[in-house]
Design a protein around this motif. Structure first.
Motif, short mmCIF file in Angstrom:
data_model
loop_
_atom_site.label_atom_id
_atom_site.label_comp_id
_atom_site.label_asym_id
_atom_site.label_seq_id
_atom_site.Cartn_x
_atom_site.Cartn_y
_atom_site.Cartn_z
N ARG A 163 1.08 -1.33 -0.13
CA ARG A 163 -0.04 -0.04 0.06
C ARG A 163 0.82 1.18 0.02
O ARG A 163 0.59 2.13 -0.63
CB ARG A 163 -0.88 -0.06 1.18
N GLU A 262 -5.53 3.33 12.41
CA GLU A 262 -6.23 3.39 11.18
C GLU A 262 -5.65 4.36 10.16
O GLU A 262 -4.79 5.20 10.80
CB GLU A 262 -7.87 4.04 11.76
N PRO A 266 -9.15 7.36 3.91
CA PRO A 266 -8.87 6.13 2.86
C PRO A 266 -8.26 6.38 1.79
O PRO A 266 -8.16 7.58 1.08
CB PRO A 266 -10.60 5.88 2.31
N PHE A 270 -7.79 1.06 -4.75
CA PHE A 270 -7.43 -0.27 -4.21
C PHE A 270 -6.44 -0.90 -5.12
O PHE A 270 -5.87 -2.26 -5.08
CB PHE A 270 -8.39 -1.21 -3.99
N HIS A 283 -7.77 -1.51 3.70
CA HIS A 283 -8.70 -0.68 4.57
C HIS A 283 -8.53 -0.79 6.14
O HIS A 283 -9.35 -1.44 6.54
CB HIS A 283 -10.18 -0.75 4.25
N MET A 285 -8.90 -0.43 9.82
CA MET A 285 -9.88 0.52 10.47
C MET A 285 -10.07 -0.21 11.75
O MET A 285 -9.19 -1.03 12.23
CB MET A 285 -11.10 0.00 10.04
N SER A 291 -13.67 -6.67 10.54
CA SER A 291 -12.81 -6.47 9.36
C SER A 291 -12.31 -7.84 8.94
O SER A 291 -12.15 -7.58 7.77
CB SER A 291 -11.35 -5.44 9.93
N ARG A 327 -14.43 -0.04 -2.30
CA ARG A 327 -14.09 1.05 -1.57
C ARG A 327 -15.09 1.93 -1.04
O ARG A 327 -15.10 2.35 0.24
CB ARG A 327 -13.23 2.25 -2.66
N THR A 330 -16.15 -0.38 2.44
CA THR A 330 -15.20 -0.26 3.41
C THR A 330 -15.02 1.05 4.18
O THR A 330 -14.80 1.27 5.11
CB THR A 330 -13.93 -0.81 3.18
N SER A 331 -15.31 2.02 3.11
CA SER A 331 -15.10 3.36 3.67
C SER A 331 -16.17 3.90 4.61
O SER A 331 -15.67 4.31 5.54
CB SER A 331 -15.01 4.68 2.42
N SER A 334 -15.51 1.87 7.67
CA SER A 334 -14.45 2.44 8.75
C SER A 334 -15.08 3.63 9.46
O SER A 334 -14.59 3.58 10.66
CB SER A 334 -13.43 2.83 7.53
#
Length: 386
Positions: A163, A262, A266, A270, A283, A285, A291, A327, A330-331, A334
């Motif tokens: 990442r 965290e 975001p 990805f 992601h 969090m 998760s 995205r 998961t956003s 989070s």
């Protein structure tokens, strides 16, 4: 395109993705820096969305055979009074599946057992090199040697190197001010109910496991408290039974300590060319919305998106589909997890009293809040892979 993929990380996300893609004819190699299967994390609760994902990759029944079903839950005050209590059978009625609990290691073993022998390579250190493009395959270094593949999957956890390489300008992780201790201990002689206990900036969850064991997780906001990696005993030792007994049965060598982190915000994608992220690598969090279950969803949706890819353009279209699906969900979760944690970890005496009284008098946690939040976490349908 040879449909080969290298996966960095043999945790839940990496192994589930390997199982899903291997079933679609991809040639998979998984590289894990640990010398053996990851054992950190203690116990884990698999919610209905996680079970649907496991069923989609053919591992659901193996997990059910290793797990116990959770039938009730709730929230207690440190003195033992129930602030809210709820039967969990509505979950099976509402979503068609129960919450299952098992040791995290048993879930990892079930996933690893579903892979062809020799797929996972332990004690292997992965470094990103090149994301590839239409003309060149992706490259990583494994213990210093460069290897190529059509796809590289970053499942290398919260502090993902892949990442960071994909988003070098991103500010990265931030501390939340909270720490956690997790442990699995013998449950013999104890009366146990799956529940959380909320104090002032403190909370502790109990999750009964199969085989006469129980998992507990203790979280504390640092604030002015003196906390360390030695253990949660000084903070939680005077709470209601069976919490003191659980703490007494824990040992330092089996206690996992974490500082909760965290992403500052975001990430905006990805994937990049031939590299894609799943699970905590994509992601990270706070630990309030399951998760691991989201990681299982990632595995299924990624496999669905690239299952039939035979060319660069088809691979890119599939990765874009995965990105556009995962995205937003998961956003949202989070953000939801962050606010759930803040609510549970209130530290002002006035705020804590108002929170507990409001839940107890209004009874809104088991009905309105619990079911709305459960809907947000659990309502997910796996695509048909293949």
């Amino acid at each position: 395109m040879t449909r080969s993929a290298h996966i960095a990380g043999a945790g839940i996300a990496g192994l589930a993705t390997a199982v899903a893609l291997s079933a679609q004819g991809w040639t998979i190699r998984v590289f894990e820096r640990s010398p053996d299967l990851r054992t950190t994390g203690g116990g884990i609760g698999i919610t209905p969305n996680g079970m649907l994902a496991l069923d989609a990759i053919g591992v659901g029944d193996a997990v059910r055979a290793r797990a116990v079903t959770q039938h009730e839950g709730g929230v207690r005050a440190p003195g033992g009074r129930w602030i809210a209590r709820s039967g969990l059978r509505f979950i099976e009625e509402r979503y068609g599946e129960s919450i299952r609990a098992l040791p995290r290691l048993d879930l990892v073993k079930a996933l690893a057992d579903a892979l062809p022998p020799g797929t996972v390579h332990y004690g292997a250190r992965v470094e990103p090199v090149a994301a590839g493009d239409a003309k060149a395959r992706a490259v990583i270094k494994v213990d210093g040697a460069e290897v190529e593949s059509d796809l590289v999957i970053g499942a290398d956890g919260v502090r993902s190197a892949l990442r960071q390489a994909m988003h070098p300008q991103h500010p990265g992780l931030r501390g939340t001010g909270s720490v956690s201790w997790r442990c699995v201990v013998p449950a013999d002689g104890l009366t146990l109910v799956a529940a959380e206990t909320w104090g002032s900036g403190l909370r502790l969850s109990i999750l009964p496991l199969p085989g006469g064991e129980v998992h507990f997780s203790a979280l504390a906001k640092l604030g002015g408290r003196r906390t360390s990696e030695d253990g949660p005993g000084p903070l939680f030792g005077r709470w209601h039974d069976p919490i003191p007994q659980l703490l007494e049965r824990s040992t330092r060598e089996h206690m996992f300590f974490d500082r909760i982190e965290e992403l500052v915000r975001p990430i905006d994608s990805f994937y990049d060319n031939r590299v894609v992220l799943v699970g905590d690598a994509a992601h990270p969090m706070t630990p309030n919305v399951g998760s691991a279950n989201l990681a299982l969803e990632d595995a299924v949706e990624l496999a669905y998106a690239v299952a039939q890819a035979q060319s660069w353009s088809e691979l890119q279209a599939g990765l874009a589909t995965y990105d556009q699906s995962r995205r937003p969900r998961t956003s949202r979760l989070s953000t939801m997890s962050r606010w759930m944690g803040r609510f549970a970890e209130l530290s002002s005496p006035i705020a804590v009293a108002a929170r507990n009284s409001g839940i107890w008098l209004g009874g809104f946690l088991p009905e309105a809040v619990s079911r709305r939040s459960m809907d947000a976490m659990v309502q997910w349908s796996p695509p048909a892979i293949g």
